[in-house]
Design an enzyme around this catalytic site. Structure first.
Site, PDB file in Angstrom:
ATOM      1  N   TRP A 103      44.442 -41.662 -17.514  1.00 11.50           N
ATOM      2  CA  TRP A 103      44.340 -41.786 -18.972  1.00 11.50           C
ATOM      3  C   TRP A 103      43.685 -43.086 -19.398  1.00 11.50           C
ATOM      4  CZ3 TRP A 103      43.864 -37.674 -21.534  1.00 11.50           C
ATOM      5  CH2 TRP A 103      44.527 -36.507 -21.116  1.00 11.50           C
ATOM      6  N   ASP A 173      48.089 -47.335 -25.392  1.00 17.48           N
ATOM      7  CA  ASP A 173      48.285 -45.887 -25.413  1.00 17.48           C
ATOM      8  C   ASP A 173      49.676 -45.623 -24.826  1.00 17.48           C
ATOM      9  OD1 ASP A 173      48.412 -43.192 -25.015  1.00 17.48           O
ATOM     10  OD2 ASP A 173      46.714 -43.054 -23.639  1.00 17.48           O
ATOM     11  N   LYS A 197      54.876 -35.285 -26.423  1.00 21.69           N
ATOM     12  CA  LYS A 197      55.756 -35.551 -25.284  1.00 21.69           C
ATOM     13  C   LYS A 197      57.120 -36.011 -25.773  1.00 21.69           C
ATOM     14  CE  LYS A 197      51.472 -36.668 -23.173  1.00 21.69           C
ATOM     15  NZ  LYS A 197      51.231 -35.547 -22.297  1.00 21.69           N
TER      16      LYS A 197
HETATM   17  N1  PMP Z   1      47.069 -40.537 -23.091  1.00 16.87           N
HETATM   18  C1  PMP Z   1      48.080 -40.182 -22.276  1.00 16.87           C
HETATM   19  C2  PMP Z   1      48.846 -41.252 -21.559  1.00 16.87           C
HETATM   20  C3  PMP Z   1      48.414 -38.831 -22.142  1.00 16.87           C
HETATM   21  O1  PMP Z   1      49.403 -38.472 -21.337  1.00 16.87           O
HETATM   22  C4  PMP Z   1      47.680 -37.865 -22.855  1.00 16.87           C
HETATM   23  C5  PMP Z   1      47.989 -36.382 -22.782  1.00 16.87           C
HETATM   24  N2  PMP Z   1      48.509 -35.903 -21.632  1.00 16.87           N
HETATM   25  C6  PMP Z   1      46.614 -38.281 -23.660  1.00 16.87           C
HETATM   26  C7  PMP Z   1      46.350 -39.631 -23.765  1.00 16.87           C
HETATM   27  C8  PMP Z   1      45.770 -37.296 -24.429  1.00 16.87           C
HETATM   28  O2  PMP Z   1      46.515 -36.801 -25.468  1.00 16.87           O
HETATM   29  P1  PMP Z   1      46.014 -35.626 -26.421  1.00 16.87           P
HETATM   30  O3  PMP Z   1      45.971 -34.392 -25.574  1.00 16.87           O
HETATM   31  O4  PMP Z   1      47.068 -35.606 -27.477  1.00 16.87           O
HETATM   32  O5  PMP Z   1      44.687 -36.004 -26.943  1.00 16.87           O
END
Ligand code: PMP
Length: 363
Positions: A103, A173, A197
């Site tokens: 991520w 994030d 989450k």
């Molecule tokens: N950052 C992290 C740490 C994540 O776990 C996720 C989704 N699994 C995201 C960003 C992306 O999130 P979204 O699908 O809501 O765009």
């Protein structure tokens, strides 16, 4: 657990607290005082205004936020934030990103479209098994901000104290560990989380931003990608996902009133994670955790079995036992148990027992 529901270890969307689902069910047709469902009333009505204010206030309380921080709800989940924060604050300049996993890499990739992105540290060569020490970071003098990912959902590694970055604004994030434990919000300039989450439905992000950043926002950004405009309009520049904000409001109320705040939530989350890591550690190598011990996430427990066939069998037998969603992310394989706030301790205890039994009969 309500009849027919399973323990769902999926990484997101993931479990919501049952009392929240029941409350939403109770209020689905007629929200008290509205004579209609939440989804049918104006986002500018008094009823919705109260829902929005309550959701924001609960988040403020949970995080013990000074008034200099603003809470907004933005469309597009966390991925949109990767771009939005770079459009607002990188804007052709330089920033440092701590690359701890999938991520963090994605966040960097998006930011690169808007300026000079530097890796302050990378765990890639080590296969993303740990969080760096602050002394390992290379922060540049001209950096506009430092970005980190407090929990890498795919690799299952987590920060338990913020990186020290001097006077640089710290951006985070926190998609997969937001509101799972207390943090000192004053260390952050910007923190964001996709909601699906720990706090609600997908497609929306909760953003907490320090207001002294707002004058830095350039003119002429698309309106919905302009933090200043979003704050000035109290997340109501356009019609937001009112249903999502309503559910987020119920979840944060549950955190405050039923759980009793983030210290309590952390205690429960620690106990849940310890229960599973103990099985991994005591399995004589049958289960192999991905993360180094001191970086192990309390939200996403990532592990492997001796071979891929056993992993398949493990996942399929677990599903038969009403323990769902244990497949690791498609990019890394293996197994992953995501145990966010709404996963009850009983779910972790049931999985731990299943893991012990499986290891015994297959080890
Ligand atoms: N950052 C992290 C740490 C994540 O776990 C996720 C989704 N699994 C995201 C960003 C992306 O999130 P979204 O699908 O809501 O765009």
């Amino acid at each position: 657990m309500l009849k027919g529901r399973v323990f769902n270890f999926s990484a997101g969307p993931s479990m919501l607290p049952e009392p929240v689902l029941l409350k939403a069910q109770e209020e689905l047709l007629v929200y008290p005082g509205a004579g209609a469902s939440i989804m049918e009333i104006s986002h500018r009505s008094k009823v919705f205004d109260e829902i929005l204010e309550n959701a924001k206030n609960s988040i403020k309380k949970l995080l013990n936020m000074p008034d200099s921080y603003k809470v907004i709800f933005t469309p597009g989940g966390a991925t949109m934030q990767f771009s939005m924060l770079a459009m607002n604050f990188l804007n052709g300049g330089s920033a440092d990103y701590i690359n701890t996993g999938s991520w963090a890499s994605k966040a960097m990739g998006e930011a690169k479209k808007h300026g000079n992105v530097r890796e302050a540290w990378s765990g890639k060569a080590e296969n993303y098994v740990r969080i760096p020490k602050s002394s390992e970071l290379n922060i540049s003098a001209d950096s506009k901000y430092v970005h980190f990912t407090s929990n890498e959902t795919i690799q299952g590694i987590e920060y338990f104290s913020e990186p020290e970055v001097g006077d640089k604004p710290l951006f985070c994030d926190a998609s997969s560990d937001f509101l799972s434990r207390p943090i000192d919000i004053t260390k952050y300039a910007l923190i964001y989380a996709g909601a699906q989450k720990n706090v609600g439905p997908s497609g929306i992000a909760v953003v907490v931003i320090r207001e002294d950043l707002l004058p830095l926002v350039p003119e002429k950004l698309p309106s919905l990608l302009d933090y200043r405009l979003m704050v000035e309009n109290n997340s109501l520049y356009n019609t937001p996902s009112t249903w999502s904000i309503y559910i987020i409001g119920l979840v944060v109320k549950w955190l405050l009133e039923s759980i009793g705040g983030l210290e309590k939530m952390e205690e429960i989350n620690k106990k849940k994670a310890d229960t599973l890591y103990k099985v991994i550690d005591n399995s004589n190598g049958f289960y192999r955790g991905h993360a180094q011990k001191e970086s192990r996430s309390r939200m996403n427990i990532t592990f492997r079995l001796p071979d891929e066939n056993l992993e398949k069998e493990f996942i399929s037998k677990a599903t038969e036992a009403d323990l769902h969603g244990l497949k690791g992310h498609r990019s890394v394989g293996g197994c992953r148990a995501s145990i966010y706030n709404a996963m009850p301790y009983e779910g972790c205890a049931a999985l731990a027992q299943f893991m012990e039994d499986f290891a015994q009969s297959h080890g």
